[in-house]
Design a protein around this motif. Structure first.
Motif, PDB file in Angstrom:
ATOM      1  N   PRO A 178      49.332 -59.720 -21.749  1.00  0.00           N
ATOM      2  CA  PRO A 178      49.329 -58.304 -21.336  1.00  0.00           C
ATOM      3  C   PRO A 178      48.539 -58.119 -20.035  1.00  0.00           C
ATOM      4  CG  PRO A 178      47.786 -58.653 -23.130  1.00  0.00           C
ATOM      5  CD  PRO A 178      48.522 -59.958 -22.959  1.00  0.00           C
ATOM      6  N   ALA A 179      48.916 -57.086 -19.278  1.00  0.00           N
ATOM      7  CA  ALA A 179      48.260 -56.786 -17.999  1.00  0.00           C
ATOM      8  C   ALA A 179      47.916 -55.304 -17.959  1.00  0.00           C
ATOM      9  CB  ALA A 179      49.156 -57.165 -16.827  1.00  0.00           C
ATOM     10  N   SER A 180      46.773 -54.997 -17.400  1.00  0.00           N
ATOM     11  CA  SER A 180      46.367 -53.598 -17.273  1.00  0.00           C
ATOM     12  C   SER A 180      47.008 -52.995 -16.033  1.00  0.00           C
ATOM     13  CB  SER A 180      44.841 -53.493 -17.193  1.00  0.00           C
ATOM     14  OG  SER A 180      44.384 -54.085 -15.986  1.00  0.00           O
ATOM     15  N   ASP A 181      46.815 -51.674 -15.886  1.00  0.00           N
ATOM     16  CA  ASP A 181      47.455 -50.994 -14.760  1.00  0.00           C
ATOM     17  C   ASP A 181      46.703 -51.181 -13.442  1.00  0.00           C
ATOM     18  OD1 ASP A 181      45.230 -49.553 -15.325  1.00  0.00           O
ATOM     19  OD2 ASP A 181      46.233 -47.618 -15.560  1.00  0.00           O
ATOM     20  N   THR A 182      45.674 -52.028 -13.459  1.00  0.00           N
ATOM     21  CA  THR A 182      44.968 -52.333 -12.213  1.00  0.00           C
ATOM     22  C   THR A 182      45.243 -53.752 -11.729  1.00  0.00           C
ATOM     23  OG1 THR A 182      42.999 -53.094 -13.418  1.00  0.00           O
ATOM     24  CG2 THR A 182      43.086 -50.753 -12.788  1.00  0.00           C
TER      25      THR A 182
END
Length: 342
Positions: free
Chosen positions: A293-297
């Motif tokens: 998973p990846a964050s929005d930053t």
């Protein structure tokens, strides 16, 4: 008073006691100015090469000083003892040079605070002249590359503190006498002028009691009498020429400051442009390579390092992608910024 060994039993008596100053009639005094000299007889050749404006102004300055000296001598010689045309000329030349140096005090007065490591409170810059069309400028500070014209601003909201630090470093790397307050030279001129009233009468009696040749005593006698006026001339000349040397150093410093600030502005604009372009792109919420998973930053996977950029929306849907929440120029990779700068 003791008698000397080389003058046949005569005693030494100073030539300038309460007088206008020795024998200047050409009849055997220590100084003979009655006849013509090579200096005054030689015509001035105005076609000289080096020296610029200062050299071309030297003849006029010499003539002006001699005229002022003669007028001053005619006025004050009858009122004050120990004044003759030579030391009056030396005094006047020193006063003129001091005045020419002191008239530039205001435009570099901020250097006093800079020298103490403080930002000036009342004078926001050091400057010389006005900018021309080819001046290099960063918005507040400027410098003309081929002329000794400059302005270094210390009240600049972007670069003021950096400018002050660069000027401070320049001052530390150069002789401290260049950055002395100009009023020090003015005070020295005043002190030496006052000392002329009593210097000769205090010092020469000591040498009158010494055993020495007539030639040695004549030299000491004249040197003692003219020393205050010579020191006034030297202090005035120091004030005048130090201002010119100071301008040369500050001009080079201003050129470096403006070029550095322009480079900083260019880099900032480039970083802002890159950040703006990155903010327009879409990125996967899940790494397409390893599924992390990846964050929005994030624009790259923190696990495998793969890029999260969406190159095509054919195999993606709106809920699976994101735009970067915020992109600061300081977050940009160094190599990416350098690519754009090149």
């Amino acid at each position: 008073m003791s008698t000397g060994d080389f003058h046949g039993g005569d005693t030494h008596i100073g030539s300038f006691h309460d007088s206008g100053g020795g024998d200047f009639s050409g009849g055997g005094g220590f100084f003979d100015v009655s006849g013509g000299s090579d200096f005054y007889d030689a015509p001035y050749d105005g076609s000289g090469s080096a020296g610029g404006k200062i050299a071309s102004a030297v003849p006029a300055a010499i003539i002006g000083t001699l005229v002022i000296s003669w007028i001053s001598f005619e006025i004050f010689a009858s009122s004050f003892t120990g004044i003759n045309i030579i030391n009056m000329a030396l005094f006047c030349a020193g006063f003129v040079l001091l005045g020419l140096g002191m008239k530039d005090y205001a435009r570099t007065s901020a250097l006093g605070s800079i020298r103490r490591g403080k930002i000036p409170k009342y004078t926001g810059d050091v400057r010389h002249g006005r900018p021309s069309d080819d001046a290099l400028c960063d918005g507040r500070s400027w410098a003309v590359e081929n002329k000794n014209l400059y302005l270094i601003s210390f009240f600049d909201s972007d670069f003021g503190t950096d400018n002050a630090e660069k000027v401070y470093d320049t001052m530390k790397r150069t002789p401290g006498i260049i950055w002395m307050n100009l009023f020090v030279w003015a005070g020295a001129v005043f002190a030496f002028t006052i000392s002329h009233l009593f210097c000769y009468e205090l010092i020469i009696p000591y040498f009158e009691r010494k055993v020495m040749s007539d030639q040695a005593f004549a030299f000491i006698d004249a040197l003692t009498f003219y020393l205050p006026s010579i020191l006034v001339l030297l202090c005035g000349a120091a004030c005048f020429f130090i201002v010119r040397v100071r301008d040369n150093i500050l001009h080079k410093c201003a050129l470096r400051i403006v070029k550095d600030n322009e480079a900083v502005e260019e880099r900032k604009e480039t970083e802002d442009y890159i950040a703006g372009q990155l903010g327009k792109k879409w990125y996967y919420n899940t790494c397409p390579n390893c599924g992390a998973p990846a964050s929005d930053t994030q624009s790259a996977c923190t696990v495998c390092g793969s890029s999260l950029e969406v190159l095509s929306f054919e195999n993606s849907y709106p809920g699976a992608v994101h735009r970067l929440a915020s992109v600061q120029p300081t977050d940009l990779p160094e190599d990416l910024t350098n690519v754009y700068l090149r």
